[in-house]
Design a protein around this motif. Structure first.
Motif, mmCIF file in Angstrom:
data_model
loop_
_atom_site.group_PDB
_atom_site.id
_atom_site.type_symbol
_atom_site.label_atom_id
_atom_site.label_comp_id
_atom_site.label_asym_id
_atom_site.label_seq_id
_atom_site.Cartn_x
_atom_site.Cartn_y
_atom_site.Cartn_z
ATOM 1 N N ARG D 77 3.579 -20.822 8.304
ATOM 2 C CA ARG D 77 3.227 -20.025 7.131
ATOM 3 C C ARG D 77 3.244 -20.747 5.798
ATOM 4 O O ARG D 77 3.096 -20.120 4.752
ATOM 5 N N GLY E 93 -1.943 -3.280 6.254
ATOM 6 C CA GLY E 93 -0.666 -3.665 6.860
ATOM 7 C C GLY E 93 -0.292 -2.759 8.015
ATOM 8 O O GLY E 93 0.066 -3.212 9.103
ATOM 9 N N VAL E 94 -0.385 -1.433 7.793
ATOM 10 C CA VAL E 94 0.062 -0.484 8.818
ATOM 11 C C VAL E 94 -0.910 -0.453 9.995
ATOM 12 O O VAL E 94 -0.491 -0.391 11.156
ATOM 13 N N THR E 98 -3.610 -2.321 14.872
ATOM 14 C CA THR E 98 -4.308 -1.239 15.570
ATOM 15 C C THR E 98 -5.822 -1.481 15.543
ATOM 16 O O THR E 98 -6.497 -1.345 16.577
ATOM 17 N N LYS F 2 14.926 0.691 22.462
ATOM 18 C CA LYS F 2 14.476 0.493 21.101
ATOM 19 C C LYS F 2 12.961 0.641 21.043
ATOM 20 O O LYS F 2 12.276 0.574 22.061
ATOM 21 N N SER F 37 -2.070 3.409 16.960
ATOM 22 C CA SER F 37 -1.037 3.063 15.962
ATOM 23 C C SER F 37 0.318 3.640 16.364
ATOM 24 O O SER F 37 1.359 3.000 16.183
ATOM 25 N N LEU F 40 1.731 1.517 19.078
ATOM 26 C CA LEU F 40 2.209 0.237 18.558
ATOM 27 C C LEU F 40 3.415 0.425 17.637
ATOM 28 O O LEU F 40 3.901 -0.531 17.034
ATOM 29 N N MET F 42 3.755 2.429 14.794
ATOM 30 C CA MET F 42 3.554 2.583 13.360
ATOM 31 C C MET F 42 3.398 4.045 12.930
ATOM 32 O O MET F 42 3.209 4.305 11.753
ATOM 33 N N ASN F 43 3.479 5.018 13.863
ATOM 34 C CA ASN F 43 3.475 6.425 13.500
ATOM 35 C C ASN F 43 4.362 7.159 14.495
ATOM 36 O O ASN F 43 4.509 6.722 15.642
ATOM 37 N N SER F 44 4.951 8.264 14.028
ATOM 38 C CA SER F 44 5.754 9.093 14.936
ATOM 39 C C SER F 44 4.835 10.112 15.598
ATOM 40 O O SER F 44 3.901 10.619 14.982
ATOM 41 N N SER F 69 10.580 9.710 17.007
ATOM 42 C CA SER F 69 11.409 9.335 15.846
ATOM 43 C C SER F 69 10.540 8.707 14.753
ATOM 44 O O SER F 69 9.383 8.355 14.988
ATOM 45 N N PHE F 70 11.117 8.598 13.577
ATOM 46 C CA PHE F 70 10.347 8.195 12.392
ATOM 47 C C PHE F 70 10.440 6.684 12.217
ATOM 48 O O PHE F 70 11.520 6.163 11.889
ATOM 49 N N PRO F 71 9.354 5.962 12.365
ATOM 50 C CA PRO F 71 9.453 4.495 12.302
ATOM 51 C C PRO F 71 9.622 3.955 10.884
ATOM 52 O O PRO F 71 9.178 4.556 9.924
ATOM 53 N N THR F 72 10.294 2.804 10.792
ATOM 54 C CA THR F 72 10.281 1.997 9.568
ATOM 55 C C THR F 72 9.091 1.062 9.683
ATOM 56 O O THR F 72 9.076 0.166 10.516
ATOM 57 N N LYS F 73 8.081 1.288 8.884
ATOM 58 C CA LYS F 73 6.848 0.503 8.977
ATOM 59 C C LYS F 73 7.055 -0.863 8.336
ATOM 60 O O LYS F 73 7.590 -0.968 7.232
ATOM 61 N N ALA F 74 6.625 -1.885 9.036
ATOM 62 C CA ALA F 74 6.734 -3.241 8.491
ATOM 63 C C ALA F 74 5.653 -4.077 9.148
ATOM 64 O O ALA F 74 5.168 -3.746 10.225
ATOM 65 N N TRP F 75 5.263 -5.143 8.488
ATOM 66 C CA TRP F 75 4.216 -5.990 9.052
ATOM 67 C C TRP F 75 4.473 -7.417 8.626
ATOM 68 O O TRP F 75 5.364 -7.667 7.795
ATOM 69 N N SER F 76 3.709 -8.315 9.207
ATOM 70 C CA SER F 76 3.878 -9.731 8.916
ATOM 71 C C SER F 76 3.848 -9.943 7.408
ATOM 72 O O SER F 76 2.940 -9.483 6.717
ATOM 73 N N LYS G 100 15.739 6.638 2.803
ATOM 74 C CA LYS G 100 14.807 6.956 3.903
ATOM 75 C C LYS G 100 15.489 7.857 4.935
ATOM 76 O O LYS G 100 14.924 8.866 5.364
ATOM 77 N N GLN G 104 14.219 11.768 5.093
ATOM 78 C CA GLN G 104 13.496 12.159 6.303
ATOM 79 C C GLN G 104 14.327 13.114 7.160
ATOM 80 O O GLN G 104 13.774 13.920 7.908
ATOM 81 N N ASP G 109 9.157 13.418 8.855
ATOM 82 C CA ASP G 109 8.553 12.098 8.620
ATOM 83 C C ASP G 109 7.551 12.195 7.473
ATOM 84 O O ASP G 109 6.648 13.038 7.509
ATOM 85 N N GLN H 81 8.217 -2.765 2.455
ATOM 86 C CA GLN H 81 6.959 -2.373 3.090
ATOM 87 C C GLN H 81 6.943 -0.940 3.588
ATOM 88 O O GLN H 81 5.910 -0.301 3.574
ATOM 89 N N ASP H 82 8.080 -0.426 4.060
ATOM 90 C CA ASP H 82 8.035 0.948 4.534
ATOM 91 C C ASP H 82 7.552 1.834 3.387
ATOM 92 O O ASP H 82 8.077 1.742 2.262
ATOM 93 N N PRO H 83 6.555 2.698 3.663
ATOM 94 C CA PRO H 83 5.956 3.459 2.540
ATOM 95 C C PRO H 83 6.969 4.258 1.725
ATOM 96 O O PRO H 83 6.840 4.319 0.500
#
Lengths: 146, 146, 146, 146, 146, 146, 146, 146, 146, 146
Positions: D77, E93-94, E98, F2, F37, F40, F42-44, F69-76, G100, G104, G109, H81-83
């Motif tokens: 990176r 990002g999200v 997908t 997890k 999504s 993968l 990124m959504n509950s 459950s409610f995800p913590t969204k994160a990406w590269s 969060k 939530q 969510d 990043q989490d919204p």
């Protein structure tokens, strides 16, 4: 007059007079690397060489006190990009841990000072391609316990 | 065996046998800085010193081919933090543009190679505090026009 | 006159005269990529093409010495953003390790020089869409042991 | 089996059998750069070369579907550090704007695709030092207006 | 006239004449998103709409050639901060992985071009809150093997 | 279990059963982009589709509550590198300010929500190369004054 | 008149007239935080308060339309440094995941909108040291499935 | 037991017992935001609530001393990043300077402490969409001169 | 008059009058470090020393209100580069966790305030080299539970 | 035994024996800050205190040589986040240039060494809130000219 104005004036006068950094260093009776670094604003000059430089390059009077003042050292904030400077940076990256091993093996735990420090550049002629010889000379400072 | 396993094995055996990097370099008949860098995984060894090193440190047989393979050089990705290494980096920052001026004044437009390159460290004893002398020796490469 | 002033003057005169980079390169008798890079300030020109360029584009006299001086190379400090340049950067990212494998398999441990280096661009007409052909030609530099 | 397991298995088997990337590419009847990149996990293989590779290197059965799957391309990176890869990155930095000028002068506004793209590496023997020749061949994509 | 001067002139004249981007796009007979992006300096205009735009907004003559020239695309170098633009970035990002899964499932290994590409924005009235409809339309480019 | 274990289990079972994301979405009676999504991570998922998915892919019982459950969204964390995802990011960079202009011209000061939001991907067959159609549909949220 | 000129004019006139932000907010009949943010260029004003502000501070006529236009929000691009602002940033870092969890748990969510949002600051006198009370009030937006 | 083990154990037991953060806070007789932050490892607990928590969730004995120890606070090192968390960060960016103006107008030069600090979250039901109310309460610390 | 104008005026007048920072601090009857920091724009001055400073250095009348206004503190955004400042930063890096251990062992969970804070510099003469003594004095703030 | 294993063993034994860092420092007859930093792996110990520490905490025999070896100093690579450490970093940011002015006014051009350096922490009881006193003591190193 700000430091960058003095630097710019030095370069303009140096080009006008056709002097090399080596010529200027010889006139001041000091090392070429140190003189160049002070002219580029990275070291403060003692009174004598500052006065001689102002006389040699016919700099305005206030330039002398700027040359004698203590600079805030700063450089381009990223991985250096100019190929010549990058190669030096690459040497530190590739050989940094090696130098730590070798220096601390010879001297004990501590560092080479970059303040009580001098540096020199020589040209070694070679038919297969000339070689650049850079010599650094820094005081060893041992860590203190208390 | 991965490269880091070989590096770790070298350090363990070196400590067990009470050898210094200089001792190992003398045994291999090569420079101390180069030997240390190759042992730390930053340079590939020719066959003869790799074989001698494996014999000296009683490394497993496959270590020799790892020592001879071509490393991917990489280093800590940020401004270096260990004080000894940082001082070297600071020297490049403070004197980088100075070295560019001085080298190109002596040699013309081009760079000092970091590949066709060698380096040496000496200890200069001094009653006011010993001094570290680092010497770099790199081929000058002129830019090409076409 | 600073380098960026010379670059700007070149582009203005080039547009005024309706010349392409290829036209200028043909006039100077040198490669189009190299001429363009020198006009954009990334390479120093030898005396003859610098003089011819100043004559061709009617640049002010002092432009010649600027064109002949040694530039400090620098570029946009982040991941490149212009789509054409980004695609080149992506090629280095995707194929960098592959090129390391393939070049070192053919040549041994070492690098392709970016200094003793030339580059060319050709257009290959194709009914399904023309193709860009970029050729790089760099000296192989083997690592040295010492 | 994950992609990195397949990459590791390929390298181990390749070394065990003493094959070069060129040997493997010749067996598959495809280009050496492409084959290497696919073996390093940066391109997906069509069915025929994937099957032939698994047979040649005696890879486990499920490796074939991994080789045929579509990779997520990613790379280190930061500014690349290995000297061979850095020199390629430096070329993009120094010549990126030049290539934009030269390509768009020849082709109009648009880019060279890095997807509909191929690359080749050749060795040019030269008594003053062998030279690396890299050729890139990418489709030109004109910008669309709508 | 530099590109940013043309962009500024367009915005001033547009406000003075009380025109919307949609009005301008209708006058030019092209899409509103494309026209806006070209007016903001992110796309080059073909001759006809550039001429019509200069006439409509009474721009100085040389603006036309600037509008027709090929821009160097660049944008704010960090995570975008304006909330409207950030939400678009968050969507990438999200949903980025997908979209990779869904597009490559439908089309095979390859990408959606951002060059042979168009985009449209519509307003969908809704008593619970109007909705923004953004449509992207890009050519699929399959990866090539060689 | 997890979330990453559930994602991994979904992908393994999906491949084992030979299902596409579209097949799964059709079984669940929901949109393919949203289902992908959520699979993968990124959504509950609401209860009904989560239960149906667990049954369809024979996931372990506790997977259902993880999917709900409610995800913590994160990406590269950097500029995206995979070429498909990068092209989307480039679109936001090139057209971000354009979309701000066009959307706020149509709707007033505010944003398109990325929360009250849906997205769809279609394939448009075209003899000159198929096209990817991405449609985003987000609620407009006007800024509030108080 | 650009937005930063309007911001600067507001601050000069405010100081000249000896008005506090609270005084201005009271004159406009709106909240002090919102009025301050709009005066600093981070929110667009509806027509009535923009007109009243121009009258109150005797701003030039065109300031009103600038105040009513839709700003591009941006802020210092790094970890904030002013100690007051840093403490707010630290609160988001230390308590972000906690908020969060708690939001939530109470709402399902979704997120708290920063667009349909207001904020207030109060002073709570306390003999052991006065306390700052900040209240945020944002609409809850549930994630949508489709 | 490390802190992250205790955090994980708390979440598993909480889910097994079907307790909400509010339930736990009520059992401990302390605020819900503070209890959640201490359970997530961002605050140290006094002895009484730590003991009660261990009893309530049947945590292993040594968990109590971990809960009472002083944490090193740290969080994800980039723009969040989490919204949900990003919207809070955006509020600090958009309103940071506004809060500095308003707080220092009311209190003089100084800051709101993030150490002598508490925070609360409430749900405000609203037919047009429920609202999140966040209240921060921090001691004002005036700058000292000396 | 902006803050940076006042800073510049102070430095010019100080040099013209040949005053040291210590001289100015003695005239104002306050600490040398605090006075220097306020003169460099990092702290606001109460009325009395601001008035005395304006009188001493014959600053223009409006300088006094600038000196009394509340600064937005900011500093060079990267690892500090000036060697004197870097050494202080290195101390925080090397001894940061140590100070956390030692302070919290003596005081409990909390921090040393950087707001209710003072600092002093002394010179300790020593035949082996003079020593710099820096003393920091900050209020301990215990974390609050609620 | 690696350094981090020794650090972990020290902390476990220290907690088991109920010793404070001050207790350990008193046993070793050295300063509390230095002892803590050496125990956390940031300084090498001379033989005598290393042996005494191993005896006191009943560490395994090989721990002594690890404690005596020369550490590579490194720390968290970003702006520090723990509030106690951040406040120290903020002090360097806010007062860094001030300290440069004050130290160089007292000593001339040079730096305070961070190697030939010691530090101490004291608690000053105060009814309005106890105060933390940190004292740094470093050798002044003047810049050298040559």
């Amino acid at each position: 007059m700000k430091r960058e104005d003095v630097v710019e004036a030095i370069i303009i006068e140096k080009n006008k007079l056709g002097l090399s950094w080596q010529d200027i260093a010889d006139e001041l009776g000091m090392g070429c690397v140190w003189v160049t670094s002070a002219c580029l604003g990275m070291n403060s000059m003692p009174k004598a060489p500052a006065a001689r430089l102002c006389q040699l390059l016919e700099l305005p009077e206030e330039a002398q006190s700027v040359l004698m003042s203590f600079p805030t050292k700063a450089w381009s904030r990223d991985v250096p990009q100019d190929p010549l400077v990058y190669r030096l940076y690459e040497v530190v990256g590739v050989y940094g841990d090696t130098l730590k091993e070798v220096i601390q093996e010879k001297f004990g735990d501590g560092i080479m000072s970059a303040i009580d420090f001098s540096m020199d550049v020589e040209k070694l002629e070679d038919p297969k391609g000339d070689r650049v010889i850079i010599t650094m000379n820094g005081k060893f400072l041992p860590y203190k316990s208390w």
